[in-house]
Scaffold this active site. Structure first.
Site, short mmCIF file in Angstrom:
data_model
loop_
_atom_site.label_atom_id
_atom_site.label_comp_id
_atom_site.label_asym_id
_atom_site.label_seq_id
_atom_site.Cartn_x
_atom_site.Cartn_y
_atom_site.Cartn_z
N ASP A 132 0.69 -1.95 19.44
CA ASP A 132 -0.08 -2.12 18.09
C ASP A 132 -1.68 -1.41 18.02
O ASP A 132 -2.07 -0.95 17.02
CB ASP A 132 -0.36 -3.86 17.79
CG ASP A 132 -0.91 -4.08 16.50
OD1 ASP A 132 -0.51 -3.38 15.47
OD2 ASP A 132 -1.63 -4.94 16.45
N CYS A 186 18.79 -1.20 2.43
CA CYS A 186 18.11 -1.63 1.42
C CYS A 186 19.08 -1.71 0.16
O CYS A 186 19.06 -2.80 -0.57
CB CYS A 186 16.74 -1.23 1.02
SG CYS A 186 15.47 -1.79 2.46
N CYS A 192 12.05 -8.06 -2.29
CA CYS A 192 10.60 -8.03 -1.76
C CYS A 192 9.69 -7.55 -2.71
O CYS A 192 8.70 -7.91 -2.78
CB CYS A 192 10.73 -7.13 -0.30
SG CYS A 192 11.02 -5.54 -0.71
N CYS A 196 6.47 -9.72 -3.57
CA CYS A 196 5.25 -9.38 -3.21
C CYS A 196 3.92 -10.05 -4.23
O CYS A 196 3.76 -9.64 -5.33
CB CYS A 196 4.97 -7.83 -3.49
SG CYS A 196 3.37 -7.46 -2.96
N CYS A 240 7.12 -10.95 1.47
CA CYS A 240 7.73 -9.86 1.39
C CYS A 240 9.09 -10.06 2.46
O CYS A 240 10.13 -9.74 2.16
CB CYS A 240 7.33 -8.52 1.41
SG CYS A 240 6.46 -7.94 2.98
#
Length: 316
Positions: A132, A186, A192, A196, A240
């Site tokens: 990260d 998708c 999503c 949002c 989401c």
């Protein structure tokens, strides 16, 4: 390294990764990511760069800019812990901010994996790791390594696993066979996009600085509309991802375990009054070792105050 030996090492590293707790693993070359630097430059030109993104674009796209000996990038996914949803009137933590800091958890798993690889007789130099906070764009390398695809919610979605994972990278100085990137699954789904709260998904250019998750971490002055959009979120936003069908199995597991009243030790709920009045010692004890603690006590207090306002528990 001969092809047969390279294939053998690839399979061995996969087995060791799963034994160390990772839920998915993929391999790609140490070559730079084509097109990403230009995309990042375009984002900077539009003013979309986030305050805590690395400014050295070459290091974000090219493993050799960090380690010239890099020949292979191993992308891994580590599952976030299951957790209980907040009670009424509590603040909300994203799953990545629940429990012990995921950076520590994943580094422990990586240390275990590297130790196992070394014990198995790895012929190269000691691998480099990133979780990260390193310069390389983990999501982009994970996509190229065939771990999953970038969904319409901008998250890496892994088949059979979903997106509630932490991504990590291992750099190796030996060339191992690469995996093929995966096509998006998708389809026509836009759940999503519709869910949002900031309504920024499905646009031609994703403006991350408007994402609610970013706003909960930003030290910039928030507008009134941004303050309201945070709702009762204390750190991060999972909306989401919760809307994504590929996370349905995980959400069902959390619900089943919660109904059973056992098996979960972590909660996404936060006491807003206690958080708003955090002392330094309380912060160090309750938050310092969590992923939500990295931005400091003031951010948590601000968000708790805004949540209390948004829940009409105090006046604006």
């Amino acid at each position: 390294m001969e092809p047969a030996e390279a294939n053998s090492w690839k399979q061995r590293i996969k087995e060791l990764a799963y034994q160390s707790g990772f839920s998915a693993i993929g391999f790609t070359s140490g070559a730079h990511l084509e097109g990403l630097k230009e995309y990042l430059e375009e984002r900077i030109g539009l003013g979309y760069q986030l305050s805590f993104e690395d400014k050295d674009l070459q290091k974000r796209v090219d493993p050799k800019a960090t380690w010239p000996l890099c020949e292979t990038v191993v992308a891994l996914a580590y599952p976030l812990p299951l957790s209980v949803k907040p009670r009424e009137g509590e603040g909300v933590l994203a799953r990545s901010a629940v429990g012990e800091d995921y950076h520590r958890l994943v580094r422990k798993a990586l240390d275990s994996l590297i130790s196992s690889i070394t014990t198995a007789g790895w012929p190269g130099q000691g691998p480099l790791i990133q979780v990260d906070t390193g310069p390389l764009n983990e999501r982009a390398f994970a996509k190229r390594a065939g771990l999953g695809w970038i969904g319409k919610n901008q998250q890496l979605i892994i088949p059979g696993v979903g997106s509630f994972v932490v991504l990590a990278l291992i750099l190796l100085d030996q060339a191992l066979p690469s995996d093929e990137p995966m096509e998006s699954r998708c389809g026509e789904c836009t759940r999503c996009v519709q869910a949002c709260p900031a309504q920024i998904l499905g646009q031609a250019r994703f403006q991350a600085s408007r994402c609610i998750s970013y706003l909960t971490q930003s030290k910039e002055c928030l507008s009134e509309s941004q303050q309201s959009s945070i709702g009762n979120r204390i750190f991060g936003c999972d909306t989401c991802q919760e809307a994504c069908p590929h996370n349905r199995n995980r959400l069902d597991m959390e619900e089943e375990l919660e109904n059973a009243g056992e098996g979960i030790v972590d909660t996404r709920g936060v006491d807003l009054w206690d958080t708003q009045h955090l002392t330094k010692s309380q912060f160090m004890r309750q938050w310092k070792n969590s992923a939500a603690g990295w931005r400091g006590k003031g951010i948590l207090q601000r968000n708790a105050h805004l949540a209390l306002q948004n829940l009409n528990m105090i006046k604006r």
